[in-house]
Design a protein around this motif. Structure first.
Motif, mmCIF file in Angstrom:
data_model
loop_
_atom_site.group_PDB
_atom_site.id
_atom_site.type_symbol
_atom_site.label_atom_id
_atom_site.label_comp_id
_atom_site.label_asym_id
_atom_site.label_seq_id
_atom_site.Cartn_x
_atom_site.Cartn_y
_atom_site.Cartn_z
ATOM 1 N N ILE A 181 -6.657 -3.672 18.800
ATOM 2 C CA ILE A 181 -5.411 -3.183 17.836
ATOM 3 C C ILE A 181 -4.946 -1.843 18.351
ATOM 4 O O ILE A 181 -5.755 -0.678 18.066
ATOM 5 C CB ILE A 181 -5.615 -3.009 16.280
ATOM 6 N N ARG A 182 -3.823 -1.967 19.063
ATOM 7 C CA ARG A 182 -3.268 -0.612 19.643
ATOM 8 C C ARG A 182 -2.253 -0.022 18.647
ATOM 9 O O ARG A 182 -2.259 1.225 18.619
ATOM 10 C CB ARG A 182 -2.620 -1.034 20.934
ATOM 11 N N ASP A 183 -1.642 -0.704 17.817
ATOM 12 C CA ASP A 183 -0.680 -0.025 16.890
ATOM 13 C C ASP A 183 -1.422 0.168 15.444
ATOM 14 O O ASP A 183 -1.848 -0.818 15.001
ATOM 15 C CB ASP A 183 0.570 -0.679 16.637
ATOM 16 N N PRO A 184 -1.926 1.137 14.802
ATOM 17 C CA PRO A 184 -2.694 1.379 13.811
ATOM 18 C C PRO A 184 -1.886 0.778 12.639
ATOM 19 O O PRO A 184 -0.816 0.856 12.534
ATOM 20 C CB PRO A 184 -2.999 2.797 13.824
ATOM 21 N N LEU A 185 -2.923 0.340 11.581
ATOM 22 C CA LEU A 185 -2.067 -0.237 10.290
ATOM 23 C C LEU A 185 -1.681 0.871 9.457
ATOM 24 O O LEU A 185 -2.408 1.947 9.484
ATOM 25 C CB LEU A 185 -3.304 -0.927 9.525
ATOM 26 N N LYS A 186 -0.772 1.020 8.593
ATOM 27 C CA LYS A 186 -0.423 1.837 7.783
ATOM 28 C C LYS A 186 -1.031 1.493 6.401
ATOM 29 O O LYS A 186 -0.667 0.572 5.873
ATOM 30 C CB LYS A 186 1.241 2.082 7.781
ATOM 31 N N VAL A 187 -1.726 2.716 5.883
ATOM 32 C CA VAL A 187 -2.350 2.290 4.497
ATOM 33 C C VAL A 187 -2.098 3.432 3.428
ATOM 34 O O VAL A 187 -1.997 4.469 3.892
ATOM 35 C CB VAL A 187 -3.832 2.091 4.729
ATOM 36 N N LEU A 188 -2.402 3.238 2.153
ATOM 37 C CA LEU A 188 -2.357 4.282 1.268
ATOM 38 C C LEU A 188 -3.601 4.797 1.017
ATOM 39 O O LEU A 188 -4.660 4.193 1.719
ATOM 40 C CB LEU A 188 -1.728 3.731 -0.070
ATOM 41 N N PRO A 189 -3.863 6.079 0.528
ATOM 42 C CA PRO A 189 -5.118 6.603 0.312
ATOM 43 C C PRO A 189 -6.407 5.649 -0.467
ATOM 44 O O PRO A 189 -7.255 5.868 -0.357
ATOM 45 C CB PRO A 189 -5.041 8.062 -0.409
ATOM 46 N N ASP A 190 -5.633 4.600 -1.201
ATOM 47 C CA ASP A 190 -6.408 3.678 -1.983
ATOM 48 C C ASP A 190 -6.803 2.502 -0.929
ATOM 49 O O ASP A 190 -7.421 1.519 -1.502
ATOM 50 C CB ASP A 190 -6.089 3.307 -3.227
ATOM 51 N N TYR A 191 -6.409 2.685 0.328
ATOM 52 C CA TYR A 191 -6.552 1.488 1.509
ATOM 53 C C TYR A 191 -5.786 0.410 1.119
ATOM 54 O O TYR A 191 -5.954 -0.706 1.527
ATOM 55 C CB TYR A 191 -8.196 1.045 1.412
ATOM 56 N N THR A 192 -4.798 0.449 0.096
ATOM 57 C CA THR A 192 -3.645 -0.551 0.171
ATOM 58 C C THR A 192 -3.005 -0.557 1.393
ATOM 59 O O THR A 192 -2.229 0.558 1.904
ATOM 60 C CB THR A 192 -2.632 -0.270 -1.131
ATOM 61 N N VAL A 193 -2.827 -1.781 2.181
ATOM 62 C CA VAL A 193 -1.946 -1.776 3.448
ATOM 63 C C VAL A 193 -0.509 -1.857 3.106
ATOM 64 O O VAL A 193 0.011 -2.568 2.271
ATOM 65 C CB VAL A 193 -2.347 -3.043 4.119
ATOM 66 N N LEU A 213 4.419 4.909 -4.828
ATOM 67 C CA LEU A 213 4.240 3.682 -4.959
ATOM 68 C C LEU A 213 5.625 2.863 -4.324
ATOM 69 O O LEU A 213 5.662 1.855 -3.785
ATOM 70 C CB LEU A 213 3.777 3.109 -6.064
ATOM 71 N N GLU A 214 6.728 3.714 -4.970
ATOM 72 C CA GLU A 214 8.350 3.217 -4.800
ATOM 73 C C GLU A 214 8.480 3.301 -3.159
ATOM 74 O O GLU A 214 8.949 2.360 -2.408
ATOM 75 C CB GLU A 214 9.167 3.642 -5.587
ATOM 76 N N GLU A 215 7.858 4.533 -2.715
ATOM 77 C CA GLU A 215 8.132 4.805 -1.144
ATOM 78 C C GLU A 215 7.689 3.704 -0.249
ATOM 79 O O GLU A 215 7.995 3.305 0.734
ATOM 80 C CB GLU A 215 7.957 6.026 -0.681
ATOM 81 N N ALA A 216 6.211 3.561 -0.817
ATOM 82 C CA ALA A 216 5.664 2.579 0.065
ATOM 83 C C ALA A 216 5.910 1.326 0.127
ATOM 84 O O ALA A 216 5.718 0.473 0.840
ATOM 85 C CB ALA A 216 3.965 2.477 -0.572
ATOM 86 N N GLU A 217 6.477 0.641 -1.050
ATOM 87 C CA GLU A 217 7.217 -0.256 -1.115
ATOM 88 C C GLU A 217 8.337 -0.731 0.005
ATOM 89 O O GLU A 217 8.810 -1.475 0.409
ATOM 90 C CB GLU A 217 7.683 -0.796 -2.613
ATOM 91 N N TYR A 218 9.245 0.562 -0.165
ATOM 92 C CA TYR A 218 10.098 0.585 0.816
ATOM 93 C C TYR A 218 9.699 0.496 2.247
ATOM 94 O O TYR A 218 10.413 -0.119 3.005
ATOM 95 C CB TYR A 218 11.146 1.987 0.728
ATOM 96 N N LEU A 219 8.642 1.209 2.550
ATOM 97 C CA LEU A 219 8.104 1.195 3.856
ATOM 98 C C LEU A 219 7.541 -0.248 4.286
ATOM 99 O O LEU A 219 7.808 -0.449 5.550
ATOM 100 C CB LEU A 219 7.143 2.399 3.995
ATOM 101 N N LEU A 220 7.058 -0.846 3.152
ATOM 102 C CA LEU A 220 6.555 -2.233 3.528
ATOM 103 C C LEU A 220 7.721 -3.298 4.153
ATOM 104 O O LEU A 220 7.573 -3.756 5.165
ATOM 105 C CB LEU A 220 6.175 -2.797 2.301
ATOM 106 N N ILE A 221 8.812 -3.048 3.400
ATOM 107 C CA ILE A 221 10.197 -3.606 3.887
ATOM 108 C C ILE A 221 10.584 -3.186 5.294
ATOM 109 O O ILE A 221 10.881 -4.011 6.015
ATOM 110 C CB ILE A 221 11.387 -3.578 2.747
ATOM 111 N N ALA A 222 10.810 -1.860 5.375
ATOM 112 C CA ALA A 222 11.353 -1.483 6.487
ATOM 113 C C ALA A 222 10.426 -1.611 7.935
ATOM 114 O O ALA A 222 11.120 -2.022 8.772
ATOM 115 C CB ALA A 222 11.638 0.221 6.301
#
Length: 438
Positions: A40-52, A79-88
């Motif tokens: 995996i060359r492109d790292p996963l983006k996760v929150l501090p609680d390890y939610t992807v 959490l709202e910004e994380a949801e936006y990044l999920l879509i983006a």
């Protein structure tokens, strides 16, 4: 900051399945081969609680390949910004999902996240009455999900559908255009419609039929609301008359002993006559309230039922009512109504009762037909498969207790249906073909 995290600690974002489906098998296998060869060359983006937030497909592949750790970047965002990044992130990677309901939910979130409204939008802290152009518009939402502005507006309306209807749209059983019209109905009327027509009936609606259903149900709802308004007015009149009656009774009671000495007998009669009139008005108001309650209850129960009635019979009843009203008007204009007019009214009333009975019987036949069809359709579909199985299988001597119960159950249904048909054939009125009540 980039680091490596054990796969077992990572968990999917709760909105991921709501917004996106899995990749096609071809695309998924292509990415899997790349990760198997190069990691995996492109790292996963996760929150501090390890939610992807971004990388759900890579996480799925890592688990299938048995990788113990994967590279991640931890994002400290709301959490709202994380949801936006999920879509983006998914849109930027062109992992499009054309499912209309998922797309509608993504559009709804972006519209809310960007504060998109009609016209202009006031920024937080802006003085009252002072507006500034909003940064994002519906056109930006449309561009983000790959739709035109017009189609985005129609997609957003699908969010007003109840979950069971959204599921039919997601599975391409109910067309978007027909669903758009149904989305304007209140949730409880959508439920009533689905129960009345069944899944096959709703899915078979054309765009024109869906529009007509919406118009008819909205008309019935308006009639119900008008009745509710009249009921409220009637109840208020009743309360006002109660107050006046109570006040007059108190006045009469307090003055009853002095009336004979200080006032004339005529005044006492007028007071008691006023009391009698108020009692009569109160009785009329209560009768009107009871009648409106009955009409309102009937209107609430019959909103969806209107869609399965026979328009021809309803027209005949309407015409009969008009004739009866005209004859009653003629009766009112004459001091001594003619016997022929009275007879005509009685005849028309009799015809109206027969037609109303036929309408009610037809509606009951629709409900009964739908139930029987729902009960036996799976058996009809399985008949050919059963015949093939019997031809290919040696069944002599085969015995099990469950089969006995099935046979007994089918016999009971056969007897009940036979009783129902005999009742119909021996009853009054024409026989209704339930095979035409779809």
């Amino acid at each position: 900051m980039r680091s490596e995290i054990p796969v077992s600690l990572l968990k999917a974002h709760p909105k991921n399945q709501e917004y996106y489906s899995n990749l096609s098998d071809e695309k998924y296998q292509e990415i899997k081969r790349s990760i198997e060869a190069h990691g995996i060359r492109d790292p996963l983006k996760v929150l501090p609680d390890y939610t992807v937030v971004a990388g759900h497909q890579r996480l799925r592949i890592a688990r299938e390949l048995g990788l113990e750790k994967v590279p991640v970047v931890i994002l400290d965002v709301s959490l709202e910004e994380a949801e936006y990044l999920l879509i983006a992130d998914n849109e930027e990677r062109r992992q499009f999902d054309d499912n209309p309901i998922r797309k509608a939910k993504r559009a709804e979130f972006l519209k809310r996240y960007w504060g998109v409204r009609e016209g202009r939008l006031a920024k937080p802290g802006t003085p009252e009455g002072h507006f500034v152009p909003q940064v994002k518009t519906l056109a930006d939402v449309a561009e983000a999900i790959g739709e035109t502005e017009k189609s985005t507006k129609r997609l957003l309306k699908l969010n007003d559908l109840i979950p069971s209807l959204q599921d039919l749209v997601s599975r391409s059983k109910l067309s978007q255009a027909a669903a758009y019209s149904l989305a304007f109905l209140p949730p409880e009327e959508q439920e009533n419609l689905l129960n009345a027509l069944g899944e096959s009936g709703v899915c078979g609606l054309s765009v024109a039929e869906a529009k007509e259903l919406r118009a008819r149900i909205e008309s019935a709802l308006k009639e119900r609301d008008d009745l509710a308004g009249k009921l409220a007015e009637s109840q208020e009149r009743e309360r006002e008359l109660d107050r006046k009656l109570s006040a007059l009774q108190d006045q009469l009671e307090s003055a009853r002993e002095d009336i004979a000495e200080r006032l004339s007998h005529e005044y006492q009669e007028k007071t008691e006559q006023a009391l009698s009139n108020l009692k009569r008005q109160l009785k009329e108001a209560r009768d009107e309230t009871a009648e409106l309650w009955a009409k309102l209850k009937q209107a609430k129960a019959k909103v969806t039922e209107k869609i399965v009635s026979d328009p021809k019979q309803e027209t005949e009843i309407k015409n009969l009512k008009a004739k009866i009203e005209e004859l009653e008007k003629q009766l009112a204009e004459n001091n001594k109504p003619g016997a022929d007019i009275v007879a005509e009214i009685e005849r028309l009333e009799s015809e109206k009762r027969v037609l109303e009975w036929e309408v009610n019987r037809t509606r009951q036949a629709v409900v009964f037909g739908n139930f029987v069809r729902k009960l036996f359709t799976p058996l009809m579909k399985a008949e050919d498969e059963y015949d093939n199985l019997v031809r290919q299988t040696e069944l002599r001597g085969l015995h099990f207790e469950e089969a006995r119960r099935w046979i007994a159950m089918l016999k009971r249904y056969q007897e009940k249906l036979g009783d129902a048909m005999r009742t119909v054939e021996s009853g009054a009125g024409k026989v209704i073909d339930i095979s035409k009540t779809r």
